[in-house]
Design a protein around this motif. Structure first.
Motif, PDB file in Angstrom:
ATOM      1  N   VAL A   1     -12.300 -19.255  -9.896  1.00 58.93           N
ATOM      2  CA  VAL A   1     -11.056 -18.621 -10.320  1.00 58.93           C
ATOM      3  C   VAL A   1     -10.506 -17.862  -9.126  1.00 58.93           C
ATOM      4  CG1 VAL A   1     -11.628 -18.449 -12.770  1.00 58.93           C
ATOM      5  CG2 VAL A   1     -12.298 -16.596 -11.210  1.00 58.93           C
ATOM      6  N   TYR A   2      -9.181 -17.797  -9.021  1.00 55.15           N
ATOM      7  CA  TYR A   2      -8.573 -17.075  -7.907  1.00 55.15           C
ATOM      8  C   TYR A   2      -7.296 -16.412  -8.391  1.00 55.15           C
ATOM      9  CZ  TYR A   2      -5.507 -21.188  -7.585  1.00 55.15           C
ATOM     10  OH  TYR A   2      -4.611 -22.190  -7.870  1.00 55.15           O
ATOM     11  N   PHE A   3      -6.964 -15.279  -7.776  1.00 45.87           N
ATOM     12  CA  PHE A   3      -5.797 -14.521  -8.200  1.00 45.87           C
ATOM     13  C   PHE A   3      -4.525 -15.327  -7.966  1.00 45.87           C
ATOM     14  CE2 PHE A   3      -8.627 -10.911  -8.394  1.00 45.87           C
ATOM     15  CZ  PHE A   3      -8.075 -10.155  -9.435  1.00 45.87           C
ATOM     16  N   ARG A   4      -3.705 -15.369  -9.002  1.00 47.68           N
ATOM     17  CA  ARG A   4      -2.477 -16.149  -8.987  1.00 47.68           C
ATOM     18  C   ARG A   4      -1.461 -15.545  -8.032  1.00 47.68           C
ATOM     19  NH1 ARG A   4      -1.702 -15.628 -14.069  1.00 47.68           N
ATOM     20  NH2 ARG A   4      -3.088 -17.369 -14.601  1.00 47.68           N
ATOM     21  N   ALA A   5      -0.634 -16.397  -7.446  1.00 50.02           N
ATOM     22  CA  ALA A   5       0.438 -15.929  -6.565  1.00 50.02           C
ATOM     23  C   ALA A   5       1.466 -15.141  -7.377  1.00 50.02           C
ATOM     24  CB  ALA A   5       1.116 -17.111  -5.882  1.00 50.02           C
ATOM     25  N   THR A   6       2.061 -14.145  -6.756  1.00 49.56           N
ATOM     26  CA  THR A   6       3.141 -13.405  -7.406  1.00 49.56           C
ATOM     27  C   THR A   6       4.385 -14.288  -7.466  1.00 49.56           C
ATOM     28  OG1 THR A   6       3.728 -12.467  -5.258  1.00 49.56           O
ATOM     29  CG2 THR A   6       2.277 -11.160  -6.659  1.00 49.56           C
ATOM     30  N   ALA A   7       5.280 -13.987  -8.423  1.00 50.05           N
ATOM     31  CA  ALA A   7       6.473 -14.816  -8.620  1.00 50.05           C
ATOM     32  C   ALA A   7       7.346 -14.856  -7.377  1.00 50.05           C
ATOM     33  CB  ALA A   7       7.268 -14.308  -9.821  1.00 50.05           C
ATOM     34  N   ASP A   8       7.432 -13.734  -6.670  1.00 48.34           N
ATOM     35  CA  ASP A   8       8.267 -13.673  -5.465  1.00 48.34           C
ATOM     36  C   ASP A   8       7.451 -13.839  -4.191  1.00 48.34           C
ATOM     37  OD1 ASP A   8       6.890 -11.332  -5.558  1.00 48.34           O
ATOM     38  OD2 ASP A   8       8.644 -10.008  -5.534  1.00 48.34           O
ATOM     39  N   LEU A   9       6.163 -14.219  -4.345  1.00 48.27           N
ATOM     40  CA  LEU A   9       5.254 -14.440  -3.212  1.00 48.27           C
ATOM     41  C   LEU A   9       5.075 -13.197  -2.349  1.00 48.27           C
ATOM     42  CD1 LEU A   9       6.151 -18.072  -2.035  1.00 48.27           C
ATOM     43  CD2 LEU A   9       4.351 -17.317  -3.597  1.00 48.27           C
ATOM     44  N   ARG A  10       5.160 -12.050  -2.975  1.00 49.96           N
ATOM     45  CA  ARG A  10       4.847 -10.813  -2.261  1.00 49.96           C
ATOM     46  C   ARG A  10       3.364 -10.498  -2.410  1.00 49.96           C
ATOM     47  NH1 ARG A  10       9.725  -6.388  -3.293  1.00 49.96           N
ATOM     48  NH2 ARG A  10      11.418  -7.654  -2.411  1.00 49.96           N
ATOM     49  N   GLN A  11       2.872  -9.674  -1.493  1.00 49.68           N
ATOM     50  CA  GLN A  11       1.464  -9.301  -1.529  1.00 49.68           C
ATOM     51  C   GLN A  11       1.128  -8.594  -2.836  1.00 49.68           C
ATOM     52  OE1 GLN A  11       0.232  -6.838   1.743  1.00 49.68           O
ATOM     53  NE2 GLN A  11      -1.882  -6.712   1.094  1.00 49.68           N
ATOM     54  N   ARG A  12      -0.080  -8.858  -3.351  1.00 46.50           N
ATOM     55  CA  ARG A  12      -0.529  -8.222  -4.580  1.00 46.50           C
ATOM     56  C   ARG A  12      -1.812  -7.455  -4.310  1.00 46.50           C
ATOM     57  NH1 ARG A  12      -2.121 -11.233 -10.297  1.00 46.50           N
ATOM     58  NH2 ARG A  12      -1.722  -9.448 -11.659  1.00 46.50           N
ATOM     59  N   GLN A  13      -1.891  -6.243  -4.859  1.00 45.83           N
ATOM     60  CA  GLN A  13      -3.069  -5.411  -4.667  1.00 45.83           C
ATOM     61  C   GLN A  13      -3.556  -4.878  -6.005  1.00 45.83           C
ATOM     62  OE1 GLN A  13      -1.660  -2.390  -1.930  1.00 45.83           O
ATOM     63  NE2 GLN A  13      -2.332  -3.574  -0.144  1.00 45.83           N
ATOM     64  N   ILE A  14      -4.865  -4.605  -6.081  1.00 44.70           N
ATOM     65  CA  ILE A  14      -5.427  -3.907  -7.221  1.00 44.70           C
ATOM     66  C   ILE A  14      -6.333  -2.804  -6.689  1.00 44.70           C
ATOM     67  CG2 ILE A  14      -5.362  -5.992  -8.625  1.00 44.70           C
ATOM     68  CD1 ILE A  14      -8.417  -6.120  -8.389  1.00 44.70           C
ATOM     69  N   ARG A  15      -6.714  -1.890  -7.550  1.00 50.05           N
ATOM     70  CA  ARG A  15      -7.601  -0.807  -7.145  1.00 50.05           C
ATOM     71  C   ARG A  15      -9.030  -1.306  -7.158  1.00 50.05           C
ATOM     72  NH1 ARG A  15     -10.769   2.842  -9.578  1.00 50.05           N
ATOM     73  NH2 ARG A  15     -10.052   2.266 -11.672  1.00 50.05           N
ATOM     74  N   GLY A  16      -9.730  -1.074  -6.059  1.00 47.70           N
ATOM     75  CA  GLY A  16     -11.119  -1.490  -5.952  1.00 47.70           C
ATOM     76  C   GLY A  16     -12.077  -0.409  -6.417  1.00 47.70           C
ATOM     77  N   ALA A  17     -13.376  -0.667  -6.243  1.00 42.98           N
ATOM     78  CA  ALA A  17     -14.407   0.260  -6.707  1.00 42.98           C
ATOM     79  C   ALA A  17     -14.329   1.605  -6.011  1.00 42.98           C
ATOM     80  CB  ALA A  17     -15.791  -0.358  -6.502  1.00 42.98           C
ATOM     81  N   SER A  18     -13.869   1.625  -4.751  1.00 43.59           N
ATOM     82  CA  SER A  18     -13.789   2.878  -4.001  1.00 43.59           C
ATOM     83  C   SER A  18     -12.530   3.664  -4.316  1.00 43.59           C
ATOM     84  CB  SER A  18     -13.840   2.580  -2.499  1.00 43.59           C
ATOM     85  OG  SER A  18     -12.688   1.842  -2.105  1.00 43.59           O
ATOM     86  N   GLY A  19     -11.633   3.087  -5.129  1.00 40.07           N
ATOM     87  CA  GLY A  19     -10.380   3.740  -5.446  1.00 40.07           C
ATOM     88  C   GLY A  19      -9.235   3.337  -4.547  1.00 40.07           C
ATOM     89  N   ARG A  20      -9.529   2.614  -3.470  1.00 40.03           N
ATOM     90  CA  ARG A  20      -8.489   2.167  -2.552  1.00 40.03           C
ATOM     91  C   ARG A  20      -7.887   0.852  -3.028  1.00 40.03           C
ATOM     92  NH1 ARG A  20     -10.770   1.409   3.083  1.00 40.03           N
ATOM     93  NH2 ARG A  20     -12.548   0.591   1.926  1.00 40.03           N
ATOM     94  N   ALA A  21      -6.673   0.586  -2.568  1.00 42.01           N
ATOM     95  CA  ALA A  21      -5.996  -0.664  -2.912  1.00 42.01           C
ATOM     96  C   ALA A  21      -6.675  -1.831  -2.207  1.00 42.01           C
ATOM     97  CB  ALA A  21      -4.526  -0.593  -2.526  1.00 42.01           C
ATOM     98  N   ARG A  22      -6.856  -2.926  -2.916  1.00 39.43           N
ATOM     99  CA  ARG A  22      -7.455  -4.139  -2.385  1.00 39.43           C
ATOM    100  C   ARG A  22      -6.451  -5.273  -2.499  1.00 39.43           C
ATOM    101  NH1 ARG A  22     -12.263  -2.495   0.079  1.00 39.43           N
ATOM    102  NH2 ARG A  22     -13.258  -0.958  -1.258  1.00 39.43           N
ATOM    103  N   SER A  23      -6.295  -6.032  -1.439  1.00 38.16           N
ATOM    104  CA  SER A  23      -5.377  -7.162  -1.460  1.00 38.16           C
ATOM    105  C   SER A  23      -6.058  -8.358  -2.121  1.00 38.16           C
ATOM    106  CB  SER A  23      -4.955  -7.525  -0.032  1.00 38.16           C
ATOM    107  OG  SER A  23      -4.146  -8.670  -0.037  1.00 38.16           O
ATOM    108  N   VAL A  24      -5.420  -8.910  -3.175  1.00 37.92           N
ATOM    109  CA  VAL A  24      -5.973 -10.075  -3.858  1.00 37.92           C
ATOM    110  C   VAL A  24      -5.080 -11.299  -3.697  1.00 37.92           C
ATOM    111  CG1 VAL A  24      -7.285  -8.722  -5.516  1.00 37.92           C
ATOM    112  CG2 VAL A  24      -4.917  -9.343  -6.037  1.00 37.92           C
TER     113      VAL A  24
END
Length: 445
Positions: free
Chosen positions: A279-302
């Motif tokens: 499984v892999y994170f889906r592309a955003t509709a506008d193809l912009r970078q997508r991030q989520i919060r990781g275990a350390s609390g910092r943003a992670r690029s997916v």
């Protein structure tokens, strides 16, 4: 009255310091006694500290001790001038030769491998050795470098575990599975037909978390409560998952349903790649970078599009955070073994033509902090910690990564050392499409 001069006393102190350091490394020191030592003061014999076995590997040592500063000495470096006769003698040796310069009064010593230094013709012509105090200290931490020097192919030594506790985090994610699964009769034998009939019903919520076995459709929810009701008939039976977990044959069915459950749990954000089984994170509709919060609390690029250098407005490729996994059962408990990876597309959807090359490049550069951070990120996402992404309902309940404490530990500097690389190796600087991405997944220790 006989006397022993100051120089002899300092020289003996230097040899004694080397003896002490070698003992701390777990090796054996053999001093050459008498007056016939034509440029070699002793030998270091390699020994396995865990078994006491000697490895039949020897390093020759010439000691130079002084209580005064060496030529050009400061906090960072100094140099030493060698006689050409000594250099010729050392270079003719079959075994590695070390020159160890020391200050016995302060307990400091530094070393140089003679053959590698004087292999440079300019060094040999000058007879000068330049010491870097920060990288050439002769102490307990030098042991793995001596092993690599005397035994470059690792035939005679392995990293030895120390008798100390170490906390370890595994890639095993605790999973709680539903107590019940459901089955209903069906005349369909091809899973593709189940998908087709759901599509023909006009539903937008296709269910793929099912298996067909012996005239029954098995799923995590009662089929009549989902679109799977279109392909089943008759009454629905409930089955305890514990029954399947204890049966070797049906346990394989259960694992297949667990795999489908995870795919279902992440399908709001992720796509399934049938060829790679990830499984892999889906592309955003506008193809912009997508991030989520990781275990350390910092943003992670997916999801991260990369643009061409010569055409900044055109996408070169897109990088997606991806996951392989395997469900395992230990002691009646279920775990999901996480194996993070990446996926590369041309435009966010179609596989990149250079997918294999990109994967090879990132695997060559990834080190433990990057892999650890990536694993923790997926664990945090699956668990559904608040603030990661939009809350979602899941079939499985995901816990924490399994931690445990070991009473033995291996020195990282020993087992991480790659004897195939030299100090001048530039492999870490090789170009890769993801060389600037590793920081996104690093974890602070």
């Amino acid at each position: 009255m006989k006397k022993i001069g100051l120089g002899s006393h300092i020289g003996d102190s230097g040899v004694a310091l080397i003896h002490q350091m070698v003992n701390r490394m777990g090796f054996v020191w053999h001093e050459r006694t008498g007056t016939l030592d034509a440029g070699i003061d002793g030998e270091i014999e390699l020994r396995d500290p865990s078994t006491g076995e000697v490895a039949n590997r020897v390093i020759f040592v010439q000691s130079k001790a002084s209580d005064r500063p060496f030529p050009g000495e400061n906090d960072q470096s100094f140099h030493y001038l060698c006689k050409q006769a000594d250099i010729d003698y050392w270079m003719s040796a079959d075994n590695p030769v070390l020159l160890i310069c020391s200050h016995p009064q302060t307990g400091e010593a530094w070393w140089m491998h003679i053959q590698s230094w004087f292999a440079d013709p300019s060094h040999r012509a000058s007879g000068r050795i330049d010491f870097d105090k920060r990288t050439q200290s002769f102490d307990h931490s030098t042991s793995h470098r001596l092993l690599n020097l005397a035994d470059p192919h690792g035939h005679a030594h392995v990293a030895v575990a120390d008798d100390r506790q170490e906390s370890l985090t595994s890639n095993l994610l605790k999973v709680t599975i539903p107590a019940l699964l459901y089955r209903a009769r069906t005349t369909i034998t091809d899973p593709r037909e189940v998908i087709t009939q759901q599509q023909e019903s006009g539903t937008a919520d296709l269910r793929r978390d099912f298996i067909l076995r012996r005239g029954y459709l098995h799923s995590w929810l009662p089929p009549q409560e989902t679109t799977l009701g279109h392909v089943t008939r008759g009454a629905t039976d409930a089955i305890e998952t514990a029954e399947w977990a204890s049966d070797p044959n049906r346990q394989r069915w259960l694992v297949q349903l667990l795999n489908y459950a995870l795919q279902r749990d992440v399908n709001v954000d992720c796509d399934w790649h049938n060829g790679r089984k990830i499984v892999y994170f889906r592309a955003t509709a506008d193809l912009r970078q997508r991030q989520i919060r990781g275990a350390s609390g910092r943003a992670r690029s997916v999801f991260h599009p990369k643009f061409k250098k010569n055409k900044p407005e055109e996408i070169s490729y897109c990088k997606h955070a991806a996951l392989e996994w395997k469900f395992l059962q230990f002691g009646g408990e279920w775990y999901c073994a996480l194996s993070p990876t990446f996926h590369y597309t041309r435009d966010g959807y179609r596989d990149s033509l250079f997918l294999s090359e990109y994967l090879t490049g990132i695997k060559q550069l990834d080190r433990n902090p990057a892999v650890c951070g990536h694993t923790r990120m997926w664990a945090t996402y699956l668990k559904g910690d608040e603030g990661v992404l939009v809350p979602r309902e899941t079939i499985l309940t995901y816990g924490n990564l399994l931690d445990f404490t070991a009473n033995r530990a291996i020195d990282d500097a020993s087992w991480l050392a790659d004897t195939r690389e030299t100090d001048t190796d530039d492999s870490a600087s090789k170009e890769s499409p993801d060389a600037d991405e590793l920081a996104l997944f690093e974890v602070k220790q």
